[in-house]
Design a protein around this motif. Structure first.
Motif: not given
Length: 980
Positions: A493-496, A472-477
């Motif tokens: 976030s769950l969304t980009p 599971h790729r870490i949901p951080v940008w």
RNA sequence: GGACGAAUAGCUCAGUCGGUUAGAGCGUCUCGUUUACACCGAGAAGGCCGGGGGUUCGAGUCCCUCUUCGUCCACCA
């Protein structure tokens, strides 16, 4: 079947042989009608015809041995077809909830012995619950197993000369997914061979879209709540997998190495040296200080001075730090802040520079200097030692064994490495302790709770980022070109982000355990919004978790914390009642670890791990399950031996034959009867019931209760032991043998008793041996053809007693005691025969001198039975010897035994030759044994402290025992005298 | 270094609240094909319950201690 086949056809109707059939037409339903010829459908006609055509010679024989393979496969398919394992929430009846989540095996895995035991136990619990009318869910699934799977796929890739970087991230992940889809289901298919009654329609994989959403949502939630942070820390670095690991994935192993003693020249005092010990000379280029203990008088004057680091030559300071152990080695420690956890901390305290000399793959980089750069750490170690020697700085090399952390997956020493990682500060640690302390989560065996609490009391933050692609790729940008440490430059976030071109996603994935810690929640769709999730509301908290104690930290503790944190509203602390509602499971059963007969762990490299599928082929799934459970001790490891597992197969065969014996005596069950316990009981004629009938039913009721209690308390030993003992000792060895001696008039009653016992036994055994019990349950006509054994509750001993009482049979424990006395009597007679080498003769006569009238009556009532069972032609019953007993002179001569009913003497005859000397010796030994017992008993009763303090029933028991022992003693004495 | 567990028949293990003469399976020895089962049956042999101390009328069981083995945790270069 050829309907004109005469006797053959008739017998086949009673006991057909499905496994002679080709697989294609081996439909299980065909077998269901064998007891009821009138109901036979077209299909069974077909199969019967084919059977004759296929195997004209063998088809006339009734099979003597149970052949599990076909029976198991056919029933499993039928269960699947009939959706027997599918469970639905029943919100109106919350007490019907029963749920077990399978510990998800790795997709890379194949079934091993541990799985067999672990899943058999889960199946027992689930099938038992199903019988009890629960909505029993056993949810299966698999784990994506980040490092293990990625390693496997990379290995495959290397065969084609490529690395994952040649493919790129997306293509590699696709390749891994393809590999998973091809191989990942194998282990679950293997579980089906074992008979696992999982609800396969609910199968879950940790990388499923819903599950993945749950994992990321949990990350985001914890981040928002302040439990997740990012930082540059010392982590356990695996130089093969090229990723950081959590502390729990590192195992300490002793490793033989060399302890190098060297000397560094002191800068301020040329010609003077400081002696230092190390096991890792290759890290010398990374040294930025040497340290001593502040209160070490040997070096106090040197603190603040410098030494020359030999290569690359440089001045480094001598510092003082409490972490240094004065008494170890020379008391001087070289400090390599970049490559040792303790050194890093010392370095932080003293503001030392950090020089990284190792590459991610543990080879040395250019900072290590020309002599070492490019070498692997092990090669560099020897080389560095050589360089020291050349410089005249190496004083001594001695062999040394120390503990080194190894990567659990790659099995190479980990390297402490400074890197940027994500960490979790664990939530709800206190509540997780309370959950176990207060008994909301109950551990079996209970002692594991200490291990659990100890870990929680010393808990360290959890490194959850992995430098892998599979997971599971870490949901951080991160905002491009901005400082990542400033929260405003992160998008979590769950969304980009809405403007993805300005952001870059963190390349890391999450630790696999950071997905599996949600297993109990996410398998029930926890991530779905709203309060409409019936499954979660109905089955949560789940009933039990069955797993190995080796993952108590990795999985069990983390699941408890996750569930306490995530199941319900956000709360910083939880009340006891909230803890009770938020726990993931009420019971945790820790199964033992299976080892080989020498106690070694099962491993591929040792080749000591048997193939479960071969074992199933050999012993049958049921046989294997019974065998495995019967050798599994309560709390400790299990030593596996195939020989002992074969007991399980033998048990099945014996059960098969006991059913066959019942069947061969005739068919009293009307076609399609589907008899209940009450129906069977109504066939009992109270006039035909004797002591042994009472006793076997009494024992059956007792076994039912014992098994109930055992399963309630996760005591699988008692469960299997009780079944085994009841069936073999009470039922087969004694009761069935007595039946063979009974008058023909009692046949209906005797068949009914066999039916009651077999039916109940099958119900009790079903959770452990599902296939054979289903097969026999149908063959013996205990349920309607379209029904299943899982739909009948074995009930309680009290229920059984009540039903029997309603039919006029009131059970009491005294029957068991009488039967035991009869058994003792028969055993004594057999022993006399065997001891005199006449075991095979059936024409011998015995004299019996009863102890009292009651004993005489008991034997008289059972005389025919006893004669047959003992293999005697006649028992000559003397008048009861109340009181003193006969004088020795009045006793007939012959080998004899004293029983609790009286004295048994083999009648001498011209062709009966007896070894008098041996007999004398045997009786003398017996007399000595009894004498000791009498003395001990008398002494005890003479002790005023005992008689005044012991409770009444103990006292009474002691008196009765002494009386009986005394009377046997007197008897043996007289027998000896009579012998001459 | 710390914690936990184990030590009972030749082997693998039961033995729950301290209570009658410590049980089972396997293995061993002897015998056996009788209305299911040789994947079976009958009988027998086999125990200082790791050692030592204590509590108790009474200890395999509770307490202390020692020895041996196993597991986990933490680790000193």
């Amino acid at each position: 079947m050829d309907p004109s086949g005469g006797g053959t056809a008739k017998r086949l109707a009673l006991w057909p042989e499905p496994h002679f059939l080709p697989a294609s037409i081996r439909a299980p339903c065909a077998r269901l009608f064998h007891n009821f010829p009138s109901q036979r459908n077209a299909m069974s006609q077909d199969t019967a015809t084919t059977q004759n055509a296929d195997t004209p010679e063998t088809s006339s024989a009734i099979p003597k041995a149970y052949e599990p393979a076909a029976v198991e496969a056919a029933w499993y398919q039928r269960w699947l077809d009939s959706k027997c394992f599918q469970a639905s929430p029943d919100p109106a009846h919350p007490d019907r909830a029963h749920a077990i989540m399978i510990p998800p095996p790795n997709v890379t895995g194949v079934l091993h012995m541990g799985h067999l035991l672990n899943n058999t136990i889960q199946d027992i619990l689930t099938r038992r619950a199903r019988q009890q009318g629960k909505a029993a869910l056993w949810l299966p699934g698999t784990d994506h197993a980040g490092i293990a799977t990625q390693s496997r796929v990379e290995k495959e890739l290397r065969k084609t000369g490529k690395t994952r970087h040649d493919l790129g991230r997306d293509a590699f992940v696709a390749a891994a997914a393809a590999w998973r889809d091809k191989h990942g289901g194998i282990i679950l298919e293997q579980l089906q061979k074992l008979g696992a009654s999982c609800d396969w329609s609910r199968r879950v994989h940790t990388l499923d879209p819903g599950y993945s959403r749950a994992v990321l949502q949990a990350f985001v939630t914890l981040y928002d709540r302040g439990y997740i942070y990012r930082g540059k820390r010392m982590v356990n670095w695996c130089p093969v997998s090229l990723t950081g690991l959590s502390d729990e994935e590192v195992i300490m192993k002793p490793r033989r190495g060399i302890f190098y003693k060297m000397r560094y020249e002191i800068v301020e005092f040329p010609g003077q040296f400081l002696e230092i010990g190390t096991t890792r000379p290759e890290t010398i280029p990374g040294d930025t200080a040497v340290a001593v203990h502040p209160s070490d008088p040997r070096y106090a004057h040197l603190v603040g001075k410098h030494v020359w680091r030999p290569f690359p030559r440089a001045r480094i300071p001598i510092i003082a730090d409490n972490a240094v152990e004065k008494d170890f080695g020379t008391g001087v420690l070289k400090i390599t802040p970049a490559h040792d956890k303790a050194d890093f901390e010392i370095g932080q305290r003293h503001n030392l520079p950090i020089i990284e000399v190792l590459n991610p793959d543990a080879s040395l980089n250019e900072l290590a200097g020309p002599g070492l750069a490019g070498l692997d750490r092990d090669v560099a170690r020897t080389k560095a030692a050589g360089m020291l020697r050349e410089l005249g700085l190496l004083l001594k090399e001695e062999p040394y064994e120390n503990n080194v952390g190894y990567s659990e997956r790659a099995d190479v020493p980990i390297e402490p490495r400074l890197s940027e990682q994500w960490f979790i500060r664990y939530p709800k640690v206190e509540e997780a302790k309370q959950a176990v302390i207060n008994g909301h989560v109950h551990f079996h065996p209970e002692r594991w709770s200490k291990v659990y609490l100890h870990w929680l009391n010393n808990i360290q933050d959890w490194c959850i980022s992995r430098q892998l692609w599979w997971g599971h790729r870490i949901p951080v940008w991160y905002r491009n070109g901005a400082d990542r440490d400033i929260p405003a430059n992160r998008h979590v976030s769950l969304t980009p982000p809405a403007d993805p071109e300005n952001w870059t996603q963190d390349p890391d994935v999450l630790d696999t355990w950071a997905s599996s810690w949600l297993w109990c929640l996410a398998t029930l769709g926890w991530e779905k919004p709203g309060d409409t999730n019936d499954a979660l509301r109905f089955w949560f908290p789940t009933t039990a978790l069955v797993t190995g104690p080796d993952i108590i930290f990795l999985w069990v503790a983390r699941m408890i914390m996750a569930s306490l944190e995530f199941h319900g509203e956000e709360k910083t602390t939880l009340s006891d009642d909230e803890i009770r509602r938020r726990i993931p499971f009420r019971h945790v059963y820790f199964n033992g670890i299976i080892r080989d007969a020498q106690g070694r762990k099962m491993s591929k490299s040792l080749g000591n791990s048997p193939d479960p599928l071969e074992l199933i082929a050999k012993f049958g799934a049921d046989g294997l399950r019974i065998g495995l459970l019967s050798i599994a001790p309560k709390g400790t490891d299990i030593l596996f031996s195939e020989e002992r597992v074969s007991q399980g197969r033998n048990f099945c065969n014996k059960l098969w034959n006991a059913a066959r014996f019942r069947q061969m005596q005739g068919e009293e069950t009307p076609a399609g009867a589907n008899p209940s316990l009450a129906t069977l009981a109504s066939r009992l004629a109270p006039a035909d019931i004797d002591t042994d009938d009472h006793a076997i039913l009494e024992a059956l009721a007792n076994a039912t209760d014992t098994i109930h209690d055992a399963l309630e308390s996760y005591d699988f030993n008692t469960y299997t032991e009780t079944l085994y003992h009841f069936f073999r000792t009470h039922y087969c060895d004694w009761y069935l043998e007595t039946i063979k001696t009974r008058p023909a008039g009692a046949k209906t009653t005797l068949l009914a008793i066999q039916d009651i016992v077999l039916r109940q036994l099958l119900l009790l055994l079903h959770p452990l041996a599902p296939h054979i019990t289903e097969e026999l349950y149908h063959r013996l006509g205990y349920c309607a053809p379209e029904d299943f054994i899982q739909n009948t509750n074995p009930g309680t001993g009290a229920g059984l007693r009540q039903t029997l009482a309603a039919a006029g049979i009131v059970l009491s424990p005294s029957a068991l005691a009488e039967t035991n006395r009869l058994r003792e009597f028969v055993t004594a007679a057999r022993a006399i025969k065997t001891q005199n080498n006449m075991a095979a003769r059936r024409d011998l006569e015995f004299h019996f001198i009863p102890k009292d009238g009651a004993s005489a009556g008991l034997i008289q009532r059972h005389l025919g039975k006893i004669q047959k069972l003992a293999g005697a032609s006649r028992f000559d019953i003397a008048p009861p010897a109340d009181g003193e007993g006969p004088q020795a002179s009045a006793l007939p001569a012959g080998p004899a035994a004293a029983t609790s009913l009286g004295t048994l003497i083999l009648a001498l005859a011209p062709d009966v030759s007896v070894d008098t000397a041996a007999e004398q010796e045997r009786l003398t030994r017996e007399l000595a044994r009894l004498e000791k017992l009498v003395a001990a008993g008398a002494a005890r009763l003479a002790n005023a402290a005992f008689t005044s303090k012991a409770p009444a029933h103990i006292l009474e028991g002691a008196r009765a025992q002494l009386a009986e022992t005394q009377s046997k003693y007197d008897e043996v004495k007289r027998l000896l005298a009579a012998l001459g």
